[in-house]
Motif scaffolding. Structure first.
Motif, PDB file in Angstrom:
ATOM      1  N   THR A  76      53.241   2.429  64.643  1.00 38.09           N
ATOM      2  CA  THR A  76      51.827   2.816  64.591  1.00 38.09           C
ATOM      3  C   THR A  76      51.361   3.136  63.175  1.00 38.09           C
ATOM      4  N   ALA A  77      52.268   3.597  62.322  1.00 36.53           N
ATOM      5  CA  ALA A  77      51.832   4.001  60.978  1.00 36.53           C
ATOM      6  C   ALA A  77      52.998   3.978  60.000  1.00 36.53           C
ATOM      7  N   ALA A  78      52.649   3.775  58.733  1.00 32.73           N
ATOM      8  CA  ALA A  78      53.592   3.964  57.629  1.00 32.73           C
ATOM      9  C   ALA A  78      53.174   5.217  56.884  1.00 32.73           C
ATOM     10  N   VAL A  79      54.131   6.079  56.624  1.00 32.20           N
ATOM     11  CA  VAL A  79      53.872   7.315  55.900  1.00 32.20           C
ATOM     12  C   VAL A  79      54.404   7.143  54.477  1.00 32.20           C
ATOM     13  N   PHE A  80      53.534   7.395  53.502  1.00 32.07           N
ATOM     14  CA  PHE A  80      53.949   7.227  52.111  1.00 32.07           C
ATOM     15  C   PHE A  80      53.389   8.340  51.248  1.00 32.07           C
ATOM     16  N   VAL A  81      54.012   8.506  50.090  1.00 39.14           N
ATOM     17  CA  VAL A  81      53.571   9.518  49.133  1.00 39.14           C
ATOM     18  C   VAL A  81      53.047   8.811  47.899  1.00 39.14           C
ATOM     19  N   LYS A  82      51.830   9.150  47.500  1.00 45.55           N
ATOM     20  CA  LYS A  82      51.232   8.620  46.278  1.00 45.55           C
ATOM     21  C   LYS A  82      50.603   9.777  45.513  1.00 45.55           C
ATOM     22  N   ASP A  83      50.968   9.883  44.243  1.00 45.88           N
ATOM     23  CA  ASP A  83      50.458  10.964  43.391  1.00 45.88           C
ATOM     24  C   ASP A  83      50.701  12.331  44.012  1.00 45.88           C
ATOM     25  N   GLY A  84      51.853  12.481  44.666  1.00 46.54           N
ATOM     26  CA  GLY A  84      52.237  13.762  45.234  1.00 46.54           C
ATOM     27  C   GLY A  84      51.575  14.108  46.543  1.00 46.54           C
ATOM     28  N   VAL A  85      50.763  13.193  47.075  1.00 43.88           N
ATOM     29  CA  VAL A  85      50.048  13.464  48.321  1.00 43.88           C
ATOM     30  C   VAL A  85      50.572  12.553  49.425  1.00 43.88           C
ATOM     31  N   GLU A  86      50.941  13.128  50.560  1.00 47.12           N
ATOM     32  CA  GLU A  86      51.399  12.311  51.684  1.00 47.12           C
ATOM     33  C   GLU A  86      50.208  11.649  52.359  1.00 47.12           C
ATOM     34  N   GLN A  87      50.330  10.353  52.598  1.00 52.30           N
ATOM     35  CA  GLN A  87      49.267   9.585  53.230  1.00 52.30           C
ATOM     36  C   GLN A  87      49.853   8.780  54.386  1.00 52.30           C
ATOM     37  N   ARG A  88      48.961   8.309  55.242  1.00 52.46           N
ATOM     38  CA  ARG A  88      49.396   7.564  56.428  1.00 52.46           C
ATOM     39  C   ARG A  88      48.466   6.365  56.583  1.00 52.46           C
ATOM     40  N   ILE A  89      49.045   5.203  56.843  1.00 52.28           N
ATOM     41  CA  ILE A  89      48.234   4.014  57.065  1.00 52.28           C
ATOM     42  C   ILE A  89      48.632   3.383  58.392  1.00 52.28           C
ATOM     43  N   ARG A  90      47.631   3.105  59.221  1.00 52.40           N
ATOM     44  CA  ARG A  90      47.853   2.500  60.530  1.00 52.40           C
ATOM     45  C   ARG A  90      47.585   1.000  60.429  1.00 52.40           C
ATOM     46  N   ALA A  91      48.211   0.217  61.308  1.00 55.98           N
ATOM     47  CA  ALA A  91      48.018  -1.237  61.289  1.00 55.98           C
ATOM     48  C   ALA A  91      48.477  -1.820  62.615  1.00 55.98           C
ATOM     49  N   ASP A  92      48.140  -3.081  62.813  1.00 55.42           N
ATOM     50  CA  ASP A  92      48.602  -3.806  64.007  1.00 55.42           C
ATOM     51  C   ASP A  92      49.997  -4.381  63.812  1.00 55.42           C
ATOM     52  N   VAL A  93      50.308  -4.783  62.565  1.00 57.22           N
ATOM     53  CA  VAL A  93      51.593  -5.404  62.243  1.00 57.22           C
ATOM     54  C   VAL A  93      52.157  -4.743  60.993  1.00 57.22           C
ATOM     55  N   PHE A  94      53.472  -4.509  61.006  1.00 57.59           N
ATOM     56  CA  PHE A  94      54.160  -3.943  59.844  1.00 57.59           C
ATOM     57  C   PHE A  94      55.308  -4.865  59.448  1.00 57.59           C
ATOM     58  N   ALA A  95      55.447  -5.088  58.156  1.00 57.11           N
ATOM     59  CA  ALA A  95      56.562  -5.883  57.638  1.00 57.11           C
ATOM     60  C   ALA A  95      57.257  -5.082  56.553  1.00 57.11           C
ATOM     61  N   VAL A  96      58.566  -4.975  56.645  1.00 58.63           N
ATOM     62  CA  VAL A  96      59.360  -4.252  55.652  1.00 58.63           C
ATOM     63  C   VAL A  96      60.034  -5.274  54.758  1.00 58.63           C
ATOM     64  N   ALA A  97      59.802  -5.145  53.449  1.00 59.49           N
ATOM     65  CA  ALA A  97      60.364  -6.092  52.482  1.00 59.49           C
ATOM     66  C   ALA A  97      60.681  -5.361  51.188  1.00 59.49           C
ATOM     67  N   ALA A  98      61.424  -4.279  51.321  1.00 57.54           N
ATOM     68  CA  ALA A  98      61.729  -3.418  50.175  1.00 57.54           C
ATOM     69  C   ALA A  98      63.066  -3.746  49.527  1.00 57.54           C
ATOM     70  N   GLY A  99      63.744  -4.801  50.003  1.00 53.97           N
ATOM     71  CA  GLY A  99      65.071  -5.136  49.507  1.00 53.97           C
ATOM     72  C   GLY A  99      66.133  -4.758  50.517  1.00 53.97           C
ATOM     73  N   ALA A 100      67.264  -5.442  50.459  1.00 52.88           N
ATOM     74  CA  ALA A 100      68.277  -5.297  51.503  1.00 52.88           C
ATOM     75  C   ALA A 100      68.765  -3.859  51.673  1.00 52.88           C
ATOM     76  N   VAL A 101      68.858  -3.115  50.590  1.00 51.77           N
ATOM     77  CA  VAL A 101      69.332  -1.733  50.687  1.00 51.77           C
ATOM     78  C   VAL A 101      68.187  -0.805  51.068  1.00 51.77           C
ATOM     79  N   GLN A 102      67.059  -0.927  50.367  1.00 53.55           N
ATOM     80  CA  GLN A 102      65.951  -0.009  50.609  1.00 53.55           C
ATOM     81  C   GLN A 102      65.296  -0.233  51.974  1.00 53.55           C
ATOM     82  N   SER A 103      65.236  -1.467  52.439  1.00 51.51           N
ATOM     83  CA  SER A 103      64.664  -1.710  53.769  1.00 51.51           C
ATOM     84  C   SER A 103      65.515  -1.071  54.855  1.00 51.51           C
TER      85      SER A 103
END
Length: 499
Positions: free
Chosen positions: A241-268
């Protein structure tokens, strides 16, 4: 802070940017979350002392080995990912890489798809990365439905002489398939591109290639400095339902219909393991218990060949390789691997990697006559070779495999180089600190009990979750994986676009 999109992609490397390119024309709102920033042009970008001796661009992030030792893995975090520093070699996996086959120390399990299934997507990936190459020089080259759109990057005179020497030694040297606009690259400075950061358009990395094409569409955007901490699902666990991320020290949340993880074999793998919840107690999409497992990191060796009768006058050097020992048609009867040139090794680069302290004049003298090579052998998947999370920290347990084949490749290549007239041949085999094409932690397969994603890179467990980086590779093969990652991501984008 709440945001929304149609599609969220975590990571802007080869897999994430290629997916965005594939989906851009759908008109759906696509947001790419990238933990790094854009890599700006500075004097250090072509300074071999700053890059290789001072580590100007290296991340300070440490990983932990299961032996308790911390180490700097050498990954880069910028828009475009590790491709900002890659050697721009865009090999297709060989046709044989898709089938199960024995190796000296084990076996390769094969893929759930055949080479022919991926061939049209290789074509699209070569187009977006503007690959230069030739299809008639390498006996192991798989079938192409059409030739490369651009001719090979030309050998410099010193390298043309090496090609001739190898041919006389009975080898089939072939032009490397390269994502390089040579004129544009050399316009900035006369250096090689291997391990040098791309701050312009000369190297067609993930940013300069697919991401630039995707961003021509107003529905695609990139959020930089966005460190994704976890993905959240609905109560059933069937949808993210959402990706939670931190930008500039503030936690944010983004919702979407589709999520794709492509952060690299270790980080993903780490992100999905950190995202464990009541519905997915061992990590998202991990009902198979294969997430984080089957980690592969090519067996690699640097070889230095010297001939004090033949100064190396090359600037960029990295234009040829050979695959004479790639398949089992050698006296060992098993696949051994790939040999390709490194970028030109300067005295400063050599000094940074010299086994003992040496004055600059010594390393410059040696470098004047040196030709660097990169030897790669397949690392075989092993479920006990894995990525784990402990106290929110990445823990690596890499079980090296197939080293007898790599040792045989070194032996065969050393013999060839001496036959080609290089009296001095030196080697250094790399360990876990060298991130040589990490892959395999979310393997692709038809059987949900044995794999993490299906042949379209969609999670077996979560209907709107995709993984589109080197994590999904079932085998490492023995060539650079970037083009295969791009092809799979573009293929996944076509499947998502139909949904």
């Amino acid at each position: 802070m709440q945001q929304s999109a149609d599609i969220v992609i975590v990571g802007s490397g080869v897999g994430g940017s290629s997916l965005a390119f594939s989906l851009a024309e759908t008109g759906r709102k696509i947001v790419i979350l990238e933990r790094g920033d854009y890599l700006n042009d500075t004097p250090e970008a072509r300074d071999d002392v700053a890059i290789f001796q001072k580590g100007f661009y290296k991340s300070t992030e440490e990983w932990l080995g299961t032996d308790g030792e911390s180490f700097l893995p050498g990954n880069y975090y910028y828009v475009g990912g590790n491709s900002k520093f890659f050697g721009a070699v865009m090999y297709r996996y060989r046709k044989e890489d898709f089938g199960a086959r024995p190796h000296l120390d084990g076996g390769s399990p094969g893929w759930p798809i055949q080479y022919e299934d991926l061939e049209p997507w290789y074509e699209r990936a070569e187009d977006v990365f503007q690959v230069r190459g030739a299809i008639d020089q390498d006996p192991t080259e798989p079938p192409h439905s059409s030739p490369y759109a651009h001719p090979p990057v030309p050998d410099e005179p010193a390298i043309a002489a090496v090609r001739s020497r190898l041919q006389k030694a009975g080898i089939h040297p072939s032009s490397l398939p390269l994502a390089i606009d040579l004129e544009e690259w050399l316009k900035r400075a006369e250096t090689g591109w291997d391990a040098f950061p791309n701050t312009g358009l000369g190297k067609i990395d993930a940013e300069a290639g697919p991401l630039a094409r995707a961003l021509l569409h107003p529905n695609v955007s990139v959020v930089t400095g966005a460190s994704v901490s976890r993905l959240e699902t609905d109560a059933s666990g069937h949808r993210v339902t959402a990706a939670v991320f931190v930008k500039d020290g503030v936690e944010q949340r983004i919702r979407a219909d589709v999520f794709a993880v492509a952060a690299g074999a270790v980080q993903s793998a780490a992100l999905l393991l950190r995202s464990a919840n009541n519905a997915h107690p061992s990590g998202l999409g991990n009902s198979s218990d294969q997430l984080g497992r089957n980690f592969m990191n090519h067996n690699t060796t640097a070889m230095l060949t010297l001939d004090f009768r033949a100064p190396n006058t090359a600037v960029y050097q990295k234009t040829l390789g050979f695959n004479d020992y790639y398949n089992n048609d050698n006296e060992y009867g098993y696949p051994l691997g790939n040999v390709q040139l490194l970028g030109h090794i300067t005295g400063n680069i050599l000094k940074a990697n010299f086994p003992v302290a040496a004055p600059a004049w010594v390393t410059k003298l040696i470098a004047r006559y040196a030709y660097g090579w990169f030897l790669t052998s397949e690392d075989l998947p092993n479920p006990e070779s894995r990525v784990m999370i402990k106290d929110n920290r990445i823990v690596m347990h890499w079980i090296r495999s197939n080293m007898r084949a790599h040792e045989a490749l070194i032996k065969k290549t050393r013999s060839v180089m001496r036959k080609a007239g290089f009296p001095i041949v030196l080697t250094h085999t790399f360990g876990r600190k060298t991130t040589s094409h990490q892959c395999g932690t979310a393997r692709l397969g038809n059987n949900p009990a044995l794999s993490v994603v299906d042949p379209n890179c969609r999670s077996h467990d979560i209907e709107n979750l995709y993984i589109t980086d080197a994590s999904v590779l079932p085998t490492s093969a023995a060539v650079n994986p970037a083009l295969t990652v791009a092809a799979l991501a573009i293929k996944a984008g076509a499947a998502i676009g139909k949904g």
